[in-house]
Design an enzyme around this catalytic site. Structure first.
Site, mmCIF file in Angstrom:
data_model
loop_
_atom_site.group_PDB
_atom_site.id
_atom_site.type_symbol
_atom_site.label_atom_id
_atom_site.label_comp_id
_atom_site.label_asym_id
_atom_site.label_seq_id
_atom_site.Cartn_x
_atom_site.Cartn_y
_atom_site.Cartn_z
ATOM 1 N N HIS A 65 0.817 -1.212 0.000
ATOM 2 C CA HIS A 65 0.000 0.000 0.000
ATOM 3 C C HIS A 65 0.853 1.265 0.000
ATOM 4 O O HIS A 65 0.337 2.371 -0.048
ATOM 5 C CB HIS A 65 -0.976 0.001 1.189
ATOM 6 C CG HIS A 65 -0.335 0.078 2.534
ATOM 7 N ND1 HIS A 65 -0.145 -1.018 3.350
ATOM 8 C CD2 HIS A 65 0.154 1.130 3.228
ATOM 9 C CE1 HIS A 65 0.431 -0.648 4.479
ATOM 10 N NE2 HIS A 65 0.625 0.659 4.429
ATOM 11 N N ASP B 196 -0.427 -7.449 0.560
ATOM 12 C CA ASP B 196 0.130 -6.151 0.945
ATOM 13 C C ASP B 196 1.647 -6.259 0.955
ATOM 14 O O ASP B 196 2.282 -6.265 2.007
ATOM 15 C CB ASP B 196 -0.399 -5.702 2.306
ATOM 16 C CG ASP B 196 -0.125 -4.219 2.560
ATOM 17 O OD1 ASP B 196 0.406 -3.552 1.643
ATOM 18 O OD2 ASP B 196 -0.443 -3.733 3.664
ATOM 19 N N GLY C 181 2.989 5.799 9.888
ATOM 20 C CA GLY C 181 4.375 5.953 9.482
ATOM 21 C C GLY C 181 5.198 4.701 9.668
ATOM 22 O O GLY C 181 6.328 4.627 9.211
ATOM 23 N N SER D 33 4.296 1.627 8.520
ATOM 24 C CA SER D 33 3.990 0.622 7.494
ATOM 25 C C SER D 33 5.224 0.189 6.719
ATOM 26 O O SER D 33 6.110 0.972 6.436
ATOM 27 C CB SER D 33 2.960 1.169 6.513
ATOM 28 O OG SER D 33 1.694 1.210 7.082
ATOM 29 N N SER E 89 1.838 -4.262 7.872
ATOM 30 C CA SER E 89 0.738 -3.882 6.993
ATOM 31 C C SER E 89 -0.167 -2.856 7.656
ATOM 32 O O SER E 89 -0.266 -1.722 7.206
ATOM 33 C CB SER E 89 -0.081 -5.114 6.599
ATOM 34 O OG SER E 89 -1.247 -4.748 5.895
#
Length: 397
Positions: free
Chosen positions: A241, A269, A349, A351, A366
């Site tokens: 993402h 993801d 922040g 991810s 994720s």
């Protein structure tokens, strides 16, 4: 807080993880060093854990230093044992998990005849009513249903639970009476050949951990900030993402790193970013001063119940336990499959950042719910799937 430039000189290639703008927060791991990518190594016996790692695990899991050291050793042994025990169980394999009480790997088997073979490997056994294949098949039918028609927003996630011998559907608090949720549960129970149980989930919906462009240890793509997951041959892996295939990626200093070579979200993801233009990769996960930077030596999978830690650009280093595997998470953008759920907190922040158990890479952050002040849960995409999909080789020490 951004690290000093002198540190950047030694660790110039960042591993960062990210998310869609306006979603949640991105996790980040940074690493860089000279030298060519090393070939993937077989899992080796873990070295003695550092005192700071022991303290971090004690902080997040409420363990004494002796308990933390003992548990880390037990979990490393369980990770090495799990593949052998699974082979011994054969078709009767019903899943496995780490039992914190005994410090042993527990393997579910549907056949008493196979139990002796499994115990001969050193694992403990439990007779279960359904094989892991049967549980996975039942969950796959739910996944297929959700692909054809999105699951209702009141359904947070669903996964297999080898300890309960069931598929568990988690419903957000306050949504239990929704017509669409009740219909989803009726169909799940009607079509499954294994038990389907319902658990209450927090009212807060799971979201990806994205963040805007703020200071820290990020990589950037457009208006998205993300964190590196793990170094691989030619680049790094992170969350899907964070960006789309072809998208340009820049580092903490604004210089060009490379491009997204592949990306998948939702459904999956994960993403793969190339590294070049003076940037390079190293088998390191940042400890952010909480623990020493951690070397990555392999990707043996930690069992359910094992402790696990993650590194991210917003909330840095936090630990917890593996709660579930093969879980489908119902994000607002669509369902993501085959995720691992943990009790580790995270924020916007973080991810794309690293999940690691001992010195073994586990996956990339994720999303989840909650924060690192009041607590929460976080999901990661397992790293071995990412390596397999893109034909990548993990950079190991």
């Amino acid at each position: 807080m951004r690290r000093k430039p002198v540190v950047r000189a030694g660790l110039s290639a960042l591993l960062v993880l990210g998310a869609l703008s306006g979603a949640g927060g991105a996790f980040s791991t940074a690493a860089a060093a000279s030298g060519a990518d090393a070939p993937a190594a077989k899992p080796a016996a873990a070295s003695a854990p550092s005192a700071t790692l022991v303290r971090a695990l004690g902080r997040d899991l409420g363990l004494t230093a002796d308990q933390a050291r003992e548990r880390l050793g037990q979990e490393a042994a369980a990770m090495r044992l799990e593949p052998k025990a699974k082979r011994a169980a054969g078709a009767s394999y019903g899943g496995s998990w780490f039992d914190t009480g005994s410090g042993k790997l527990v393997v579910g088997v549907t056949s008493a005849e196979r139990a002796a073979s499994v115990r001969a490997t050193g694992a403990t056994t439990r007779i279960v009513g359904h094989s892991a294949d049967a549980l996975d098949a039942a969950k796959a039918r739910l996944d297929e249903k959700a692909r054809k028609q999105a699951a209702p927003a009141g359904v947070s996630s669903w996964s297999t639970d080898p300890r309960a011998g069931a598929v568990v559907v988690r419903v957000r608090q306050g949504s239990e009476g929704d017509t669409a949720v009740r219909a989803f549960l009726r169909e799940a129970k009607r079509s499954a050949a294994v038990p389907v149980t319902v658990e209450k989930a927090p009212a807060q919906a799971p979201t990806t951990f994205a963040a805007g462009t703020v200071g820290g240890d990020p990589y950037y793509t457009g208006n998205v900030r993300c964190s590196i997951g793990f170094s691989v041959q030619g680049g790094f892996v992170t969350a899907g993402h964070c960006g789309q295939a072809g998208g340009s990626v820049s580092g903490w200093d604004g210089s060009y790193i490379g491009n997204f070579q592949g990306s998948s979200f939702p459904g999956n993801d994960y993403a793969y970013v190339s590294v070049g233009s003076g940037w390079w990769t190293v088998p390191v996960v940042l400890g952010w001063g909480t623990v020493p930077d951690q070397l990555v030596r392999g990707s043996a999978e930690a069992p359910i119940g094992a402790s696990i830690c993650r590194s991210g650009s917003t909330t840095h280093w936090h630990c917890g336990t593996v709660l579930a595997k093969n879980e489908t998470v119902n994000y607002s953008q669509g369902a993501v499959h085959q995720m691992t759920k943990t009790s580790v907190c995270a924020e916007g922040g973080d991810s794309g950042g690293s999940f690691i158990s001992g010195d073994q890479a586990q996956g990339v952050t994720s999303g989840g719910w909650g924060n690192c002040s009041s607590g929460g849960e976080t999901w990661y995409q397992p790293v071995n799937e990412i390596l397999s999909v893109y034909g990548l080789r993990l950079h190991t020490a």
